[in-house]
Design a protein around this motif. Structure first.
Motif, PDB file in Angstrom:
ATOM      1  N   LYS A   1      -1.453   7.332 -10.109  1.00 38.81           N
ATOM      2  CA  LYS A   1      -0.641   6.839 -11.222  1.00 38.81           C
ATOM      3  C   LYS A   1       0.199   7.952 -11.826  1.00 38.81           C
ATOM      4  CE  LYS A   1      -0.964   4.478 -15.692  1.00 38.81           C
ATOM      5  NZ  LYS A   1      -1.876   3.846 -16.692  1.00 38.81           N
ATOM      6  N   THR A   2      -0.422   9.123 -12.011  1.00 38.61           N
ATOM      7  CA  THR A   2       0.307  10.265 -12.582  1.00 38.61           C
ATOM      8  C   THR A   2       1.477  10.667 -11.681  1.00 38.61           C
ATOM      9  OG1 THR A   2      -1.691  11.076 -13.676  1.00 38.61           O
ATOM     10  CG2 THR A   2       0.082  12.662 -13.322  1.00 38.61           C
ATOM     11  N   VAL A   3       1.236  10.696 -10.378  1.00 42.67           N
ATOM     12  CA  VAL A   3       2.304  11.061  -9.436  1.00 42.67           C
ATOM     13  C   VAL A   3       3.432  10.047  -9.490  1.00 42.67           C
ATOM     14  CG1 VAL A   3       2.874  11.284  -6.994  1.00 42.67           C
ATOM     15  CG2 VAL A   3       0.797  12.364  -7.883  1.00 42.67           C
ATOM     16  N   LEU A   4       3.094   8.767  -9.482  1.00 44.05           N
ATOM     17  CA  LEU A   4       4.137   7.728  -9.518  1.00 44.05           C
ATOM     18  C   LEU A   4       4.966   7.834 -10.791  1.00 44.05           C
ATOM     19  CD1 LEU A   4       2.079   4.665  -8.217  1.00 44.05           C
ATOM     20  CD2 LEU A   4       3.925   5.841  -6.996  1.00 44.05           C
ATOM     21  N   GLU A   5       4.296   7.998 -11.920  1.00 48.14           N
ATOM     22  CA  GLU A   5       5.022   8.051 -13.193  1.00 48.14           C
ATOM     23  C   GLU A   5       5.805   9.343 -13.355  1.00 48.14           C
ATOM     24  OE1 GLU A   5       2.349   5.108 -16.004  1.00 48.14           O
ATOM     25  OE2 GLU A   5       1.851   7.256 -15.981  1.00 48.14           O
ATOM     26  N   ARG A   6       5.455  10.371 -12.593  1.00 52.30           N
ATOM     27  CA  ARG A   6       6.213  11.622 -12.627  1.00 52.30           C
ATOM     28  C   ARG A   6       7.600  11.431 -12.028  1.00 52.30           C
ATOM     29  NH1 ARG A   6       2.823  15.607  -9.746  1.00 52.30           N
ATOM     30  NH2 ARG A   6       1.633  15.496 -11.668  1.00 52.30           N
ATOM     31  N   HIS A   7       7.704  10.518 -11.064  1.00 54.57           N
ATOM     32  CA  HIS A   7       8.969  10.346 -10.349  1.00 54.57           C
ATOM     33  C   HIS A   7       9.689   9.037 -10.679  1.00 54.57           C
ATOM     34  CE1 HIS A   7       8.237  13.838  -7.749  1.00 54.57           C
ATOM     35  NE2 HIS A   7       6.969  13.467  -7.748  1.00 54.57           N
ATOM     36  N   ILE A   8       8.971   8.063 -11.238  1.00 61.80           N
ATOM     37  CA  ILE A   8       9.547   6.754 -11.511  1.00 61.80           C
ATOM     38  C   ILE A   8       9.385   6.413 -12.991  1.00 61.80           C
ATOM     39  CG2 ILE A   8       9.545   4.300 -10.896  1.00 61.80           C
ATOM     40  CD1 ILE A   8      10.118   6.119  -8.501  1.00 61.80           C
ATOM     41  N   ASP A   9      10.475   6.047 -13.660  1.00 60.10           N
ATOM     42  CA  ASP A   9      10.400   5.557 -15.030  1.00 60.10           C
ATOM     43  C   ASP A   9      10.235   4.034 -14.959  1.00 60.10           C
ATOM     44  OD1 ASP A   9      10.645   4.813 -17.648  1.00 60.10           O
ATOM     45  OD2 ASP A   9      12.621   5.714 -17.975  1.00 60.10           O
ATOM     46  N   PHE A  10       8.995   3.577 -14.992  1.00 62.84           N
ATOM     47  CA  PHE A  10       8.727   2.154 -14.831  1.00 62.84           C
ATOM     48  C   PHE A  10       9.296   1.327 -15.979  1.00 62.84           C
ATOM     49  CE2 PHE A  10       5.715   3.988 -11.884  1.00 62.84           C
ATOM     50  CZ  PHE A  10       5.695   3.075 -10.837  1.00 62.84           C
TER      51      PHE A  10
ATOM     52  N   SER B   1       0.835  -1.189   0.000  1.00 65.59           N
ATOM     53  CA  SER B   1       0.000   0.000   0.000  1.00 65.59           C
ATOM     54  C   SER B   1       0.883   1.256   0.000  1.00 65.59           C
ATOM     55  CB  SER B   1      -0.956  -0.043   1.197  1.00 65.59           C
ATOM     56  OG  SER B   1      -1.947   0.949   1.086  1.00 65.59           O
ATOM     57  N   GLY B   2       0.651   2.191   0.941  1.00 64.51           N
ATOM     58  CA  GLY B   2       1.497   3.381   0.989  1.00 64.51           C
ATOM     59  C   GLY B   2       2.952   3.035   1.249  1.00 64.51           C
ATOM     60  N   GLY B   3       3.182   1.928   1.960  1.00 67.07           N
ATOM     61  CA  GLY B   3       4.552   1.478   2.175  1.00 67.07           C
ATOM     62  C   GLY B   3       5.233   1.118   0.877  1.00 67.07           C
ATOM     63  N   ALA B   4       4.447   0.664  -0.124  1.00 64.18           N
ATOM     64  CA  ALA B   4       5.009   0.341  -1.438  1.00 64.18           C
ATOM     65  C   ALA B   4       5.514   1.594  -2.136  1.00 64.18           C
ATOM     66  CB  ALA B   4       3.956  -0.357  -2.293  1.00 64.18           C
ATOM     67  N   PHE B   5       4.809   2.733  -1.967  1.00 62.80           N
ATOM     68  CA  PHE B   5       5.283   3.986  -2.557  1.00 62.80           C
ATOM     69  C   PHE B   5       6.674   4.322  -2.032  1.00 62.80           C
ATOM     70  CE2 PHE B   5       0.621   5.719  -2.677  1.00 62.80           C
ATOM     71  CZ  PHE B   5       0.277   4.712  -3.567  1.00 62.80           C
ATOM     72  N   ASN B   6       6.826   4.184  -0.712  1.00 59.19           N
ATOM     73  CA  ASN B   6       8.102   4.528  -0.086  1.00 59.19           C
ATOM     74  C   ASN B   6       9.209   3.564  -0.486  1.00 59.19           C
ATOM     75  OD1 ASN B   6       7.227   6.809   1.558  1.00 59.19           O
ATOM     76  ND2 ASN B   6       6.082   5.326   2.761  1.00 59.19           N
ATOM     77  N   ALA B   7       8.885   2.265  -0.511  1.00 61.04           N
ATOM     78  CA  ALA B   7       9.888   1.273  -0.898  1.00 61.04           C
ATOM     79  C   ALA B   7      10.351   1.513  -2.332  1.00 61.04           C
ATOM     80  CB  ALA B   7       9.316  -0.134  -0.748  1.00 61.04           C
ATOM     81  N   LEU B   8       9.398   1.741  -3.221  1.00 60.35           N
ATOM     82  CA  LEU B   8       9.732   1.972  -4.625  1.00 60.35           C
ATOM     83  C   LEU B   8      10.550   3.246  -4.795  1.00 60.35           C
ATOM     84  CD1 LEU B   8       9.443   1.465  -7.679  1.00 60.35           C
ATOM     85  CD2 LEU B   8       7.232   2.655  -7.561  1.00 60.35           C
ATOM     86  N   GLY B   9      10.108   4.342  -4.157  1.00 63.39           N
ATOM     87  CA  GLY B   9      10.830   5.600  -4.296  1.00 63.39           C
ATOM     88  C   GLY B   9      12.259   5.501  -3.798  1.00 63.39           C
ATOM     89  N   THR B  10      12.444   4.827  -2.674  1.00 65.50           N
ATOM     90  CA  THR B  10      13.791   4.643  -2.124  1.00 65.50           C
ATOM     91  C   THR B  10      14.641   3.799  -3.054  1.00 65.50           C
ATOM     92  OG1 THR B  10      12.980   4.811   0.144  1.00 65.50           O
ATOM     93  CG2 THR B  10      15.089   3.708  -0.168  1.00 65.50           C
ATOM     94  N   TRP B  11      14.094   2.662  -3.476  1.00 62.25           N
ATOM     95  CA  TRP B  11      14.828   1.752  -4.359  1.00 62.25           C
ATOM     96  C   TRP B  11      15.230   2.455  -5.650  1.00 62.25           C
ATOM     97  CZ3 TRP B  11      14.078  -0.136  -9.299  1.00 62.25           C
ATOM     98  CH2 TRP B  11      14.792  -1.278  -9.666  1.00 62.25           C
ATOM     99  N   TYR B  12      14.267   3.121  -6.296  1.00 64.78           N
ATOM    100  CA  TYR B  12      14.537   3.741  -7.592  1.00 64.78           C
ATOM    101  C   TYR B  12      15.583   4.850  -7.462  1.00 64.78           C
ATOM    102  CZ  TYR B  12      13.672   5.784 -12.186  1.00 64.78           C
ATOM    103  OH  TYR B  12      13.821   6.259 -13.467  1.00 64.78           O
TER     104      TYR B  12
ATOM    105  N   GLY C   1       9.272  14.352  -3.189  1.00 63.37           N
ATOM    106  CA  GLY C   1       8.409  14.681  -4.308  1.00 63.37           C
ATOM    107  C   GLY C   1       7.123  13.877  -4.314  1.00 63.37           C
ATOM    108  N   LEU C   2       7.224  12.594  -4.012  1.00 64.36           N
ATOM    109  CA  LEU C   2       6.036  11.743  -3.982  1.00 64.36           C
ATOM    110  C   LEU C   2       5.005  12.264  -2.994  1.00 64.36           C
ATOM    111  CD1 LEU C   2       7.585   8.142  -4.128  1.00 64.36           C
ATOM    112  CD2 LEU C   2       6.083   9.176  -5.839  1.00 64.36           C
ATOM    113  N   TRP C   3       5.458  12.565  -1.771  1.00 63.76           N
ATOM    114  CA  TRP C   3       4.496  12.954  -0.740  1.00 63.76           C
ATOM    115  C   TRP C   3       4.019  14.393  -0.892  1.00 63.76           C
ATOM    116  CZ3 TRP C   3       1.636   9.848   1.915  1.00 63.76           C
ATOM    117  CH2 TRP C   3       2.031   8.516   2.013  1.00 63.76           C
TER     118      TRP C   3
END
Length: 324
Positions: free
Chosen positions: A125-134, A47-58, A74-76
């Motif tokens: 989705k827009t926020v995630l893709e703004r910061h992460i190039d999946f 859930s929200g923990g996934a946002f943090n894990a992904l942002g840190t990893w990336y 940026g995410l938050w």
């Protein structure tokens, strides 16, 4: 581990909606103090923990600790309620959540009956893709990088499902945050997925299944839901709060209990120490109880309060390390 080698660490980020801004505060502080004494071998989240894990990893695999901290910020910042209309909507959603938990007879509406939830999902989705190039994630996983694990539930198969490394897509992250009464399920490979809060929260098994040379010597759990409760829940809102907390902790404690049992088997000589690695479990607790309705609260001031609390708890955690 040879003397002088860094301690291998895995971090697991529990889910909890907006409360996981607390996790962002913790990770920012840990990253600011990260040094050669530790090696991050894996990070997971639900859930929200996934946002943090992904942002840190990336951020780490495309740059350094500072880039990871910038992405978390940026995410938050982008997920927070912004503008008058969005703030009014956030206030309405939070109020409805509080009234529902208190037992007020409000009409129940499926997320499939209204447009709003899908608009909200599209914003995430827009926020995630703004910061992460999946699209770049599969190539990034070709080199040795920390394990990335995102937790969901497969509705159709009736099982918990994790998405690991190159399998992490924007849909996987959206599925991990698809709370059933708020968002429609997310289809991945022909199966529908919901929020992983139903089961492993956060995912731990995948982190412990790394090869021996990468298996974590320490597992740091960022725990959103309070572990203990004094007295007896007597009102509907307190009952709802405690039920919500327990749903996110029981499965986690079962997984951690198995790790502790393996540690005992190694210590007792029932498992060979040269083949099995003992793992020290360390928890970072929020230590403050917030009403469950605030898990949908995106008020910028509240999110900043949570991040500041995370910074404080991370400092306490760092000061508690052996030799600090």
């Amino acid at each position: 581990m040879s003397e002088g080698d860094p301690t291998r660490v895995a971090i697991a980020c529990q889910g909890g909606g907006s409360h996981t801004a607390f996790t962002a505060g913790i990770l920012r502080t840990l990253l600011a103090e990260w040094d050669d004494a530790y090696e991050l071998v894996g990070i997971s989240g639900t859930s929200g923990g996934a946002f943090n894990a992904l942002g840190t990893w990336y951020g780490l695999v495309t740059g350094d600790t500072q880039r990871a901290r910038t992405i978390l910020d940026g995410l938050w910042t982008d997920l927070a309620a912004d503008g008058g209309q969005d703030r009014r909507l956030n206030s309405l959603v939070t109020t409805i959540s509080r009234l529902e938990s208190a037992g007020f007879p409000l009409p129940s509406i499926s997320p499939y009956q209204v447009l709003g939830p899908e608009v909200g999902k599209q914003r995430i989705k827009t926020v995630l893709e703004r910061h992460i190039d999946f699209d770049a994630i599969p190539d990034l996983c070709q080199k040795q990088v920390p394990e990335l694990v995102i937790g969901t539930v497969d509705i159709n198969a009736g099982v918990f499902e994790t998405f690991v490394n190159e399998a992490v897509t924007v849909d996987a992250v959206l599925a991990s945050a698809a709370v059933p009464n708020l968002f429609e399920a997310v289809e991945i490979h022909g199966h529908l997925h919901w929020d992983g809060l139903f089961s492993q929260n956060p995912p731990v098994n995948d982190l412990m299944g790394l090869p021996p040379e990468r298996k974590p010597e320490e597992l740091w759990i960022i725990q959103i839901n309070p572990q203990e409760f004094e007295g007896e829940p007597g009102t509907l809102d307190v009952i709802a709060d405690r039920r919500n907390e327990l749903s996110g902790n029981i499965s986690l404690n079962q997984e951690l209990g198995f790790i502790e049992r393996v540690n005992e088997w190694i210590a007792d000589g029932k498992l060979p120490a040269d083949e099995f690695q003992q793992t020290t479990i360390r928890r970072i607790h929020m230590g403050t109880r917030f009403h469950c309705s605030t898990k949908v609260d995106r008020d910028p001031a509240f999110l900043n309060e949570l991040r500041s609390l995370g910074n404080q708890r991370a400092r306490e955690f760092l000061d508690s390390r052996p030799g600090s």
